[in-house]
Design a protein around this motif. Structure first.
Motif, PDB file in Angstrom:
ATOM      1  N   UNK A  85     -50.547  29.702 -20.571  1.00  0.00           N
ATOM      2  CA  UNK A  85     -49.221  29.197 -20.258  1.00  0.00           C
ATOM      3  C   UNK A  85     -49.289  27.753 -19.793  1.00  0.00           C
ATOM      4  N   UNK A  86     -48.145  27.106 -19.612  1.00  0.00           N
ATOM      5  CA  UNK A  86     -48.127  25.707 -19.167  1.00  0.00           C
ATOM      6  C   UNK A  86     -48.738  25.541 -17.783  1.00  0.00           C
ATOM      7  N   UNK A  87     -49.426  24.446 -17.595  1.00  0.00           N
ATOM      8  CA  UNK A  87     -50.036  24.155 -16.289  1.00  0.00           C
ATOM      9  C   UNK A  87     -48.968  23.748 -15.284  1.00  0.00           C
ATOM     10  N   UNK A  88     -49.034  24.353 -14.110  1.00  0.00           N
ATOM     11  CA  UNK A  88     -48.117  23.983 -13.034  1.00  0.00           C
ATOM     12  C   UNK A  88     -48.803  22.925 -12.160  1.00  0.00           C
ATOM     13  N   UNK A  89     -48.077  21.857 -11.876  1.00  0.00           N
ATOM     14  CA  UNK A  89     -48.644  20.744 -11.129  1.00  0.00           C
ATOM     15  C   UNK A  89     -47.764  20.402  -9.932  1.00  0.00           C
ATOM     16  N   UNK A  90     -48.398  20.268  -8.776  1.00  0.00           N
ATOM     17  CA  UNK A  90     -47.682  19.871  -7.559  1.00  0.00           C
ATOM     18  C   UNK A  90     -48.423  18.686  -6.943  1.00  0.00           C
ATOM     19  N   UNK A  91     -47.673  17.636  -6.601  1.00  0.00           N
ATOM     20  CA  UNK A  91     -48.269  16.468  -5.958  1.00  0.00           C
ATOM     21  C   UNK A  91     -47.906  16.477  -4.477  1.00  0.00           C
ATOM     22  N   UNK A  92     -48.928  16.474  -3.627  1.00  0.00           N
ATOM     23  CA  UNK A  92     -48.712  16.569  -2.193  1.00  0.00           C
ATOM     24  C   UNK A  92     -48.406  15.232  -1.551  1.00  0.00           C
ATOM     25  N   UNK A  93     -48.069  15.230  -0.270  1.00  0.00           N
ATOM     26  CA  UNK A  93     -47.777  13.986   0.455  1.00  0.00           C
ATOM     27  C   UNK A  93     -48.974  13.051   0.554  1.00  0.00           C
ATOM     28  N   UNK A  94     -50.168  13.578   0.328  1.00  0.00           N
ATOM     29  CA  UNK A  94     -51.387  12.750   0.345  1.00  0.00           C
ATOM     30  C   UNK A  94     -51.701  12.179  -1.037  1.00  0.00           C
ATOM     31  N   UNK A  95     -50.756  12.382  -1.987  1.00  0.00           N
ATOM     32  CA  UNK A  95     -50.887  11.905  -3.370  1.00  0.00           C
ATOM     33  C   UNK A  95     -51.886  12.708  -4.199  1.00  0.00           C
ATOM     34  N   UNK A  96     -52.464  13.749  -3.627  1.00  0.00           N
ATOM     35  CA  UNK A  96     -53.409  14.579  -4.373  1.00  0.00           C
ATOM     36  C   UNK A  96     -52.658  15.680  -5.124  1.00  0.00           C
ATOM     37  N   UNK A  97     -53.214  16.073  -6.260  1.00  0.00           N
ATOM     38  CA  UNK A  97     -52.566  17.051  -7.127  1.00  0.00           C
ATOM     39  C   UNK A  97     -53.188  18.437  -6.974  1.00  0.00           C
ATOM     40  N   UNK A  98     -52.321  19.444  -7.000  1.00  0.00           N
ATOM     41  CA  UNK A  98     -52.745  20.842  -7.098  1.00  0.00           C
ATOM     42  C   UNK A  98     -52.274  21.359  -8.440  1.00  0.00           C
ATOM     43  N   UNK A  99     -53.194  21.939  -9.211  1.00  0.00           N
ATOM     44  CA  UNK A  99     -52.854  22.459 -10.539  1.00  0.00           C
ATOM     45  C   UNK A  99     -53.191  23.940 -10.599  1.00  0.00           C
ATOM     46  N   UNK A 100     -52.385  24.671 -11.362  1.00  0.00           N
ATOM     47  CA  UNK A 100     -52.647  26.106 -11.561  1.00  0.00           C
ATOM     48  C   UNK A 100     -52.265  26.492 -12.984  1.00  0.00           C
ATOM     49  N   UNK A 101     -52.982  27.467 -13.509  1.00  0.00           N
ATOM     50  CA  UNK A 101     -52.756  27.907 -14.886  1.00  0.00           C
ATOM     51  C   UNK A 101     -53.070  29.394 -14.992  1.00  0.00           C
ATOM     52  N   UNK A 102     -52.295  30.092 -15.832  1.00  0.00           N
ATOM     53  CA  UNK A 102     -52.495  31.533 -16.018  1.00  0.00           C
ATOM     54  C   UNK A 102     -52.757  31.840 -17.482  1.00  0.00           C
ATOM     55  N   UNK A 103     -53.595  32.846 -17.693  1.00  0.00           N
ATOM     56  CA  UNK A 103     -53.859  33.308 -19.045  1.00  0.00           C
ATOM     57  C   UNK A 103     -54.091  34.816 -19.008  1.00  0.00           C
ATOM     58  N   UNK A 104     -53.583  35.512 -19.997  1.00  0.00           N
ATOM     59  CA  UNK A 104     -53.806  36.955 -20.123  1.00  0.00           C
ATOM     60  C   UNK A 104     -54.894  37.190 -21.154  1.00  0.00           C
ATOM     61  N   UNK A 105     -55.915  37.953 -20.772  1.00  0.00           N
ATOM     62  CA  UNK A 105     -57.055  38.165 -21.666  1.00  0.00           C
ATOM     63  C   UNK A 105     -57.229  39.656 -21.946  1.00  0.00           C
ATOM     64  N   UNK A 106     -57.798  39.925 -23.110  1.00  0.00           N
ATOM     65  CA  UNK A 106     -58.150  41.287 -23.509  1.00  0.00           C
ATOM     66  C   UNK A 106     -59.665  41.406 -23.548  1.00  0.00           C
ATOM     67  N   UNK A 107     -60.148  42.629 -23.697  1.00  0.00           N
ATOM     68  CA  UNK A 107     -61.583  42.870 -23.691  1.00  0.00           C
ATOM     69  C   UNK A 107     -62.257  42.141 -24.851  1.00  0.00           C
ATOM     70  N   UNK A 108     -63.370  41.485 -24.532  1.00  0.00           N
ATOM     71  CA  UNK A 108     -64.127  40.747 -25.541  1.00  0.00           C
ATOM     72  C   UNK A 108     -65.602  41.117 -25.440  1.00  0.00           C
ATOM     73  N   UNK A 109     -66.400  40.500 -26.309  1.00  0.00           N
ATOM     74  CA  UNK A 109     -67.810  40.856 -26.379  1.00  0.00           C
ATOM     75  C   UNK A 109     -68.524  40.620 -25.052  1.00  0.00           C
ATOM     76  N   UNK A 110     -68.311  39.457 -24.452  1.00  0.00           N
ATOM     77  CA  UNK A 110     -69.026  39.123 -23.213  1.00  0.00           C
ATOM     78  C   UNK A 110     -68.160  39.291 -21.972  1.00  0.00           C
ATOM     79  N   UNK A 111     -66.841  39.253 -22.147  1.00  0.00           N
ATOM     80  CA  UNK A 111     -65.894  39.307 -21.022  1.00  0.00           C
ATOM     81  C   UNK A 111     -66.128  38.176 -20.018  1.00  0.00           C
ATOM     82  N   UNK A 112     -66.664  37.056 -20.514  1.00  0.00           N
ATOM     83  CA  UNK A 112     -66.848  35.866 -19.678  1.00  0.00           C
ATOM     84  C   UNK A 112     -65.733  34.873 -19.989  1.00  0.00           C
TER      85      UNK A 112
END
Length: 231
Positions: free
Chosen positions: A169-196
């Motif tokens: 999904x789209x990356x969520x970005x928040x910029x704090x009062x210290x000008x530093x960025x916090x980013x978060x991202x979600x993905x849904x995964x299914x079982x795979x060969x290595x599950x890594x």
């Protein structure tokens, strides 16, 4: 006569810096390069490092073999230094310790009065390692990656065990009062060969990458399948 010749030759020398931007990470030390060409002993010379956008603009001053800390900008107190051994070889590079985000800018090295100054551009970035949380959903496992304390704004990508990009999904970005960025991202995964799976946060302007890997046990997917069947 030899002494006179030495100073005459030194007077013809130029200050050489770098045309490439120097990149530093917050909290680390960095060297801003500048040297005399041709080389000569600079221990007895006045060496000035300035940042023109500051007032006072002096970042480091060495005169008559002494560091004049009282004339330097207080933002750089006890954070700048020159190497005596390198000065003997004409290297007047400045070491800047415990870099801060506010240190980014253009620096100039000077050996007054008759040598043209040389400019060095410093780019500063901030990075942190991402963390991954997992939760079960009806169609697999939801992975959420979060990383805070970045500058400039980074991008987030997900990879499977073979290094293939995952559709997230789209990356969520928040910029704090210290000008530093916090980013978060979600993905849904299914079982795979290595599950890594890997969450990679990267900032190409400062050439910095941090990533975290997670290996999911196969039973996580089995439990989900049974729950869905029972429903």
């Amino acid at each position: 006569e030899l002494t006179t010749l030495f100073f005459f030759l030194l007077g013809q020398s130029q200050l050489i810096g770098t045309s490439q931007s120097i990149v530093a990470v917050v909290g680390n030390d960095v060297i801003l390069p500048c040297h005399l060409e041709p080389a000569g002993d600079a221990t007895g010379l006045t060496v000035e490092w300035t940042r023109p956008d500051l007032d006072p603009k002096l970042v480091h001053l060495r005169r008559d073999g002494v560091e004049h800390v009282s004339e330097e900008h207080p933002l750089y107190e006890r954070r700048t230094s020159l190497s005596i051994d390198k000065l003997k070889c004409g290297d007047i590079s400045l070491t800047l310790s415990k870099v801060k985000l506010s240190d980014a800018g253009t620096y100039k090295c000077l050996v007054p009065p008759d040598r043209p100054e040389s400019a060095v551009e410093l780019t500063v970035g901030s990075v942190s390692s991402p963390e991954i949380d997992i939760s079960k959903v009806s169609n697999g496992v939801l992975l959420e990656c979060k990383s805070k304390g970045w500058y400039p704004e980074p991008e987030v990508v997900w990879l499977d065990g073979e290094g293939n990009l995952l559709s997230a999904g789209p990356t969520e970005t928040v910029r704090g009062p210290d000008d530093l960025y916090t980013v978060s991202s979600r993905v849904t995964v299914e079982k795979r060969h290595s599950n890594i799976f890997t969450c990679r946060v990267q900032q190409k302007d400062i050439n910095q990458t941090r990533e975290t890997h997670i290996q999911l046990p196969g039973r996580v997917f089995v439990v989900i399948t049974l729950l869905v069947t029972d429903c």
